[in-house]
Design a protein around this motif. Structure first.
Motif, PDB file in Angstrom:
ATOM      1  N   UNK A 113       0.819  -1.201   0.000  1.00  9.33           N
ATOM      2  CA  UNK A 113       0.000   0.000   0.000  1.00  9.33           C
ATOM      3  C   UNK A 113       0.861   1.263   0.000  1.00  9.33           C
ATOM      4  N   UNK A 114       1.975   1.232   0.746  1.00 10.87           N
ATOM      5  CA  UNK A 114       2.847   2.406   0.828  1.00 10.87           C
ATOM      6  C   UNK A 114       3.736   2.571  -0.407  1.00 10.87           C
ATOM      7  N   UNK A 115       3.907   1.500  -1.179  1.00 11.16           N
ATOM      8  CA  UNK A 115       4.704   1.618  -2.403  1.00 11.16           C
ATOM      9  C   UNK A 115       4.015   2.561  -3.393  1.00 11.16           C
ATOM     10  N   UNK A 220      14.316  -3.283  -6.218  1.00  8.89           N
ATOM     11  CA  UNK A 220      14.093  -3.339  -7.666  1.00  8.89           C
ATOM     12  C   UNK A 220      13.203  -4.502  -8.077  1.00  8.89           C
ATOM     13  N   UNK A 221      13.110  -5.524  -7.216  1.00 13.71           N
ATOM     14  CA  UNK A 221      12.300  -6.707  -7.545  1.00 13.71           C
ATOM     15  C   UNK A 221      10.968  -6.741  -6.813  1.00 13.71           C
ATOM     16  N   UNK A 222      10.776  -5.818  -5.879  1.00 12.99           N
ATOM     17  CA  UNK A 222       9.549  -5.867  -5.097  1.00 12.99           C
ATOM     18  C   UNK A 222       8.347  -5.938  -6.032  1.00 12.99           C
ATOM     19  N   UNK A 223       7.505  -6.928  -5.796  1.00 11.51           N
ATOM     20  CA  UNK A 223       6.305  -7.063  -6.618  1.00 11.51           C
ATOM     21  C   UNK A 223       6.284  -8.263  -7.534  1.00 11.51           C
ATOM     22  N   UNK A 224       7.369  -9.080  -7.554  1.00 16.92           N
ATOM     23  CA  UNK A 224       7.320 -10.230  -8.450  1.00 16.92           C
ATOM     24  C   UNK A 224       6.309 -11.266  -7.958  1.00 16.92           C
ATOM     25  N   UNK A 310       4.603   1.388 -12.760  1.00 16.82           N
ATOM     26  CA  UNK A 310       5.023   0.754 -11.506  1.00 16.82           C
ATOM     27  C   UNK A 310       4.005   1.009 -10.407  1.00 16.82           C
ATOM     28  N   UNK A 311       3.632   2.294 -10.212  1.00 22.48           N
ATOM     29  CA  UNK A 311       2.656   2.625  -9.169  1.00 22.48           C
ATOM     30  C   UNK A 311       1.317   1.960  -9.453  1.00 22.48           C
ATOM     31  N   UNK A 312       0.948   1.896 -10.725  1.00 19.56           N
ATOM     32  CA  UNK A 312      -0.308   1.281 -11.139  1.00 19.56           C
ATOM     33  C   UNK A 312      -0.326  -0.209 -10.792  1.00 19.56           C
ATOM     34  N   UNK A 313       0.780  -0.885 -11.073  1.00 18.97           N
ATOM     35  CA  UNK A 313       0.865  -2.316 -10.761  1.00 18.97           C
ATOM     36  C   UNK A 313       0.709  -2.555  -9.268  1.00 18.97           C
ATOM     37  N   UNK A 314       1.363  -1.726  -8.451  1.00 18.22           N
ATOM     38  CA  UNK A 314       1.268  -1.912  -7.001  1.00 18.22           C
ATOM     39  C   UNK A 314      -0.087  -1.466  -6.462  1.00 18.22           C
TER      40      UNK A 314
END
Length: 505
Positions: A113-115, A220-224, A310-314
């Motif tokens: 959520x904070x990303x 750099x990998x956060x979200x895989x 990136x923000x959209x994906x998170x």
């Protein structure tokens, strides 16, 4: 007493995601967009050159690739057994029990959520600069950031396949541009020829702050984990999710390592000095030096789409955690609703957007820098939280397969040895991050230096709340980490590390 019409209205509330709507290629696009290749190359790799792993940055990305690849082995085995939008939350629950599962779920939910506001800060910064430089419009960064979040909500209100198409176009362009610039640098020999010595592990000893280097690499990998989050909406998730995970980890690892090496070759022995002075302009200057100016202009625009993607994906990742918790009745049930037509978790999307806007405005009112503070401090919390939960997931894999049994070729490696290595490796990364936080944020910034404590308190709050539910509201407790898959889980799941039956249909 509820009337018949009330009962019908309640029963008709949609809580199902759109099954089979996401294909394998779309999953790969979503996870790669979350990793934001151009954002990493334009911002975080140069910072690592100057203040992190230094000349060993490329080697650090190689090491991070190997660590995450080992983690992915156990993660993939869980994905073959369990399909759920909660991913880490569900996996930890099934392996370590409901209390630890809820603690992990809350931690990763808040981290993701904070990303969104963290990355939106960078989006606002670069968008504001672009509008000023190319159009002469003076628009505050926070206005651009808030506008971006609102646009994310509007798009995510509809079918997630639209998300994949949008991210696919932006991602394809930014990957091609970065690859072209990096290749041009290496082919032309950079400032002083090829530098294979930067892959010597001895280089870590001379790094300014190796813990910060690993922080940026893992960030750099956060979200895989996106590969598993969309499992309920994927065709053939038992096969698609593991394959997409391996592809994402390996391709991103090769891409980042290649780009980092090109960045070092570009300035040679002056890499750290140039990175310290250029920071976000580092790769843009390389584009001017080794390609043509229009590539620099193209990067100016693509970095904005990269931050947005990136923000959209998170935004979608975090929304699905809120959705999963709402569907389990751990958070308000309204969060677990999906749109009648589009099957998107529109309520959770709205809540996530509101949280992001509030955080952005709070930082703006405090006069924070959108890159160094909003975009620098929040990622420390996010990375620490996600790496901590990945450690728990590795433990969960071991306990889960201890319970259900191991069979098939390489089962011991996949579900015991590899996860155990993952636990140790990620514990080392966490220790390095904790030790070097004062170096990154400043020894006097107490609110940032206490981030490891925040992570532990959030996880502990989840555990305590789960124990409260077990005592006071057992029906809700039984729903923690519930699996909403077509297949029943094995009967062997009736025992856990805590002696309780985990959640199932």
């Amino acid at each position: 007493m509820a009337t018949n019409s009330t009962r019908r209205a309640t029963a008709e509330v949609s809580t199902d995601l759109l099954k089979g709507s996401i294909r394998f290629f779309t999953i790969v696009l979503m996870v790669t967009a979350a990793a934001a290749p151009l954002v990493v190359v334009s911002t975080y790799i140069p910072i690592s050159f100057a203040n992190g792993a230094g000349m060993a940055t490329a080697l650090t990305y190689v090491a991070a690739t190997l660590i995450l690849l080992v983690f992915a082995v156990g993660f993939a085995q869980m994905a073959k057994r369990i399909t759920a939008a909660g991913a880490f939350y569900n996996y930890t629950t099934q392996g370590l029990g409901r209390p630890i599962g809820l603690g992990a779920g809350w931690t990763v939910m808040l981290a993701y959520s904070m990303i969104v506001p963290a990355i939106s800060g960078g989006f606002g910064y670069f968008t504001s600069a672009m509008l000023e430089n190319y159009f002469g419009w003076a628009v505050p960064w926070w206005v651009c950031s808030v506008a971006g979040v609102i646009l994310m909500f509007v798009i995510s209100y509809f079918k997630v396949t639209l998300t994949g198409k949008i991210l696919g176009v932006a991602l394809g362009l930014e990957v091609l541009v970065v690859f072209f610039v990096a290749t041009a640098v290496i082919v032309q020999g950079g400032a002083q020829g090829q530098m294979p010595e930067v892959f010597n592990p001895a280089g870590w000893l001379a790094a300014p702050a190796i813990g910060i280097g690993f922080f940026f690499a893992f960030w750099s990998w956060i979200g895989f984990e996106t590969t598993a989050i969309y499992g309920e909406e994927t065709t053939d998730p038992k096969q698609s999710v593991p394959r997409a995970t391996y592809i994402a980890v390996i391709t991103l690892g090769v891409f980042y390592s290649f780009a980092a090496y090109a960045g070092i070759v570009g300035f040679g022995d002056q890499t750290m000095e140039q990175a310290g002075s250029l920071v976000g302009d580092y790769y843009f200057v390389l584009a001017d030096m080794y390609t043509w100016h229009f590539m620099r202009v193209l990067m100016d625009f693509l970095v904005i789409t990269g931050f947005f993607a990136c923000a959209f994906a998170f935004h979608n990742n975090a929304s699905r955690y809120f959705f999963s918790m709402g569907r389990d009745r751990i958070l308000p049930a309204a969060l677990g609703r999906t749109h009648d037509k589009h099957k998107s978790p529109y309520v959770a999307n709205g809540v996530q957007a509101a949280i992001a806007v509030v955080v952005i405005l709070l930082f703006a009112l405090g006069g924070a820098d959108p890159l160094l503070q909003l975009g620098g401090w929040l990622p420390i919390f996010c990375t620490a939280g996600v790496v901590f939960v990945q450690l728990l997931v590795s433990l969960a894999v071991i306990f889960y397969f201890n319970r259900v049994g191991r069979s098939g070729p390489g089962a011991t490696w996949k579900t015991l040895v590899a996860p155990a290595i993952g636990v140790v490796a990620q514990a080392i990364v966490l220790v390095l991050l904790v030790v070097y936080i004062p170096f990154l944020a400043g020894a006097d910034v107490v609110v940032v230096n206490l981030i490891p404590l925040y992570v532990l308190l959030i996880a502990l709050a989840g555990v305590v709340y789960a124990l409260y539910l077990r005592k006071r509201r057992p029906e809700e407790y039984a729903r923690i980490g519930k699996i909403y898959d077509e297949e029943e889980l094995p009967d062997a799941l009736d025992a856990t590390v805590g002696g309780e039956a985990p959640a199932r249909h």
